[in-house]
Design a protein around this motif. Structure first.
Motif, PDB file in Angstrom:
ATOM      1  N   GLY A 169       1.315  -1.122  -0.245  1.00 12.76           N
ATOM      2  CA  GLY A 169       0.169   0.427   0.122  1.00 12.76           C
ATOM      3  C   GLY A 169       0.883   1.069   0.001  1.00 12.76           C
ATOM      4  O   GLY A 169       0.222   2.255   0.068  1.00 12.76           O
ATOM      5  N   GLY A 170       1.842   1.166  -0.112  1.00 15.06           N
ATOM      6  CA  GLY A 170       3.050   2.301  -0.046  1.00 15.06           C
ATOM      7  C   GLY A 170       3.256   2.926   0.184  1.00 15.06           C
ATOM      8  O   GLY A 170       3.530   4.115   0.914  1.00 15.06           O
ATOM      9  N   ARG A 171       3.279   2.390   1.973  1.00 19.31           N
ATOM     10  CA  ARG A 171       3.706   2.266   3.660  1.00 19.31           C
ATOM     11  C   ARG A 171       5.143   2.975   3.457  1.00 19.31           C
ATOM     12  O   ARG A 171       5.654   2.513   2.604  1.00 19.31           O
ATOM     13  N   GLN A 172       4.787   3.760   4.714  1.00 19.08           N
ATOM     14  CA  GLN A 172       6.111   3.712   4.771  1.00 19.08           C
ATOM     15  C   GLN A 172       6.888   2.371   6.132  1.00 19.08           C
ATOM     16  O   GLN A 172       5.936   1.135   6.093  1.00 19.08           O
ATOM     17  N   LEU A 173       8.430   2.333   6.260  1.00 19.58           N
ATOM     18  CA  LEU A 173       8.970   1.380   6.776  1.00 19.58           C
ATOM     19  C   LEU A 173       8.785   1.560   8.444  1.00 19.58           C
ATOM     20  O   LEU A 173       8.547   2.731   8.964  1.00 19.58           O
ATOM     21  N   THR A 174       8.340   0.553   8.972  1.00 19.95           N
ATOM     22  CA  THR A 174       8.277   0.232  10.586  1.00 19.95           C
ATOM     23  C   THR A 174       9.103   0.766  11.324  1.00 19.95           C
ATOM     24  O   THR A 174      10.519  -0.185  10.344  1.00 19.95           O
ATOM     25  N   GLU A 175       9.634   1.169  12.303  1.00 20.10           N
ATOM     26  CA  GLU A 175      10.701   0.572  13.581  1.00 20.10           C
ATOM     27  C   GLU A 175      11.289  -0.565  13.012  1.00 20.10           C
ATOM     28  O   GLU A 175      12.843  -0.404  13.075  1.00 20.10           O
ATOM     29  N   GLU A 176      10.626  -1.379  13.455  1.00 17.67           N
ATOM     30  CA  GLU A 176      11.725  -3.297  13.112  1.00 17.67           C
ATOM     31  C   GLU A 176      11.947  -3.404  11.836  1.00 17.67           C
ATOM     32  O   GLU A 176      13.498  -3.784  11.983  1.00 17.67           O
TER      33      GLU A 176
END
Length: 338
Positions: A214-221
């Motif tokens: 969905g074109g989301r940002q990378l998570t912290e993990e």
């Protein structure tokens, strides 16, 4: 180790041979005649995941070899964008600052182990340009110790049994959890402050998937895992290449003023005098003799001695003598000669 195994197998059996390794069988393809398909095949034919998933406990879930090819391709794109030439130009001043501070502690003469010294220096430059200013200035010693435990948890036996309940695997897993917590705090603070730094961490903080998720940002993990992956990919190869370049250049000192060592020193002195001791990407690019020394060290001592794939579709390889080896799917379990 694998180097001796390959040397002995090549001398005894030639360019293509299969050997048992624990509960698996591994086919080696050595040389330009038998290797073309290996490098041209798609991931559906020769897969990376099954042979490199031993990295998952080190890198973490949701990155690189714990995801399908489409997501991995996007993550590799993020690697590439973070290390493009225009990005590297901005990292050079940080490399120089770390190197000058490090070598300022050396005396005029003495004895050093190049492997150890370059390893320490590259850890510092990597911390500054990959992991971020916060890690380098406030948490370097703690993070360096945890990365050491991660690295120490990657033993030859880990390739076959990465989850074997050993003491070094236990320390690896504990270090990975602690690193995740440290980086989560740094990432949260940076995103909340809206500050922009010149490092790979910032590139990952800003990156988005393009064609998946969905074109989301990378998570912290995910950011933590990708930082560890790019650090491991670059730190060892850079340390090995720097060390062998130094060893091989020093070995030529007795050859006189035309030696590779003497020519490289003269070149550096001349170019730095020309630019008033300034050092940038473009100025480094003018040091042709230095680059030739590095290329020769890479030719003689490649830091990556083998790459692996899992055979999903059978294929054939023809040796320089015209012998054809048919390599079956599912782990290359047998050889046929024609």
């Amino acid at each position: 180790g694998p180097w001796r195994l390959m040397e002995e197998g090549y001398a005894r059996l030639g360019e293509a041979f299969t050997v048992p390794v624990a509960h698996k069988k591994v086919t080696f393809l050595i040389g330009p005649d038998v290797a073309p398909h290996f490098f041209k095949a798609t991931d559906d034919e020769l897969s990376q995941t099954e042979v490199y998933d031993f990295n998952v406990p080190t890198f973490g879930k949701g990155v690189v070899y714990d995801v399908d090819q489409k997501i991995r391709t996007e993550q590799f794109r993020m690697f590439t964008e973070a290390l493009k030439r225009d990005r590297l130009r901005k990292y050079v001043p940080q490399f120089v600052a770390e190197a000058e501070a490090y070598f300022s502690r050396w005396g005029e003469s003495g004895v050093v182990d190049l492997k150890d010294e370059f390893g320490k220096l590259i850890a510092l430059t990597a911390a500054r340009t990959l992991l971020g200013r916060e890690i380098r200035e406030q948490l370097f010693d703690e993070v360096a110790d945890l990365l050491h435990d991660l690295d120490d948890g990657m033993r030859p036996i880990s390739v076959i049994w990465p989850y074997l309940p050993t003491s070094f695997h236990k320390k690896r897993d504990q270090a990975r959890v602690k690193l995740g917590k440290i980086f989560a705090k740094v990432i949260q603070a940076r995103r909340a402050s809206n500050t922009k730094e010149e490092d790979v961490l910032q590139q990952f903080c800003d990156a988005r998937y393009q064609n998946v998720l969905g074109g989301r940002q990378l998570t912290e993990e995910e950011i933590t895992g990708l930082l560890i992956a790019v650090l491991f990919a670059g730190q060892h190869t850079s340390s090995i290449t720097s060390s062998w370049t130094g060893y091989e250049m020093i070995n030529t000192k007795k050859q006189g003023p035309q030696s590779p060592y003497a020519c490289a020193i003269e070149e550096q002195q001349r170019i730095l005098a020309k630019y008033g001791n300034e050092l940038s990407m473009d100025i480094l690019a003018e040091m042709d003799t230095l680059h030739l020394n590095i290329q020769e060290a890479l030719r003689m001592h490649p830091p990556l001695i083998l790459v692996m794939r899992y055979v999903k579709h059978p294929f054939s390889a023809t040796t320089s003598r015209g012998r054809v080896y048919n390599i079956p799917a599912v782990g290359a379990t047998r050889q046929q000669h024609q």
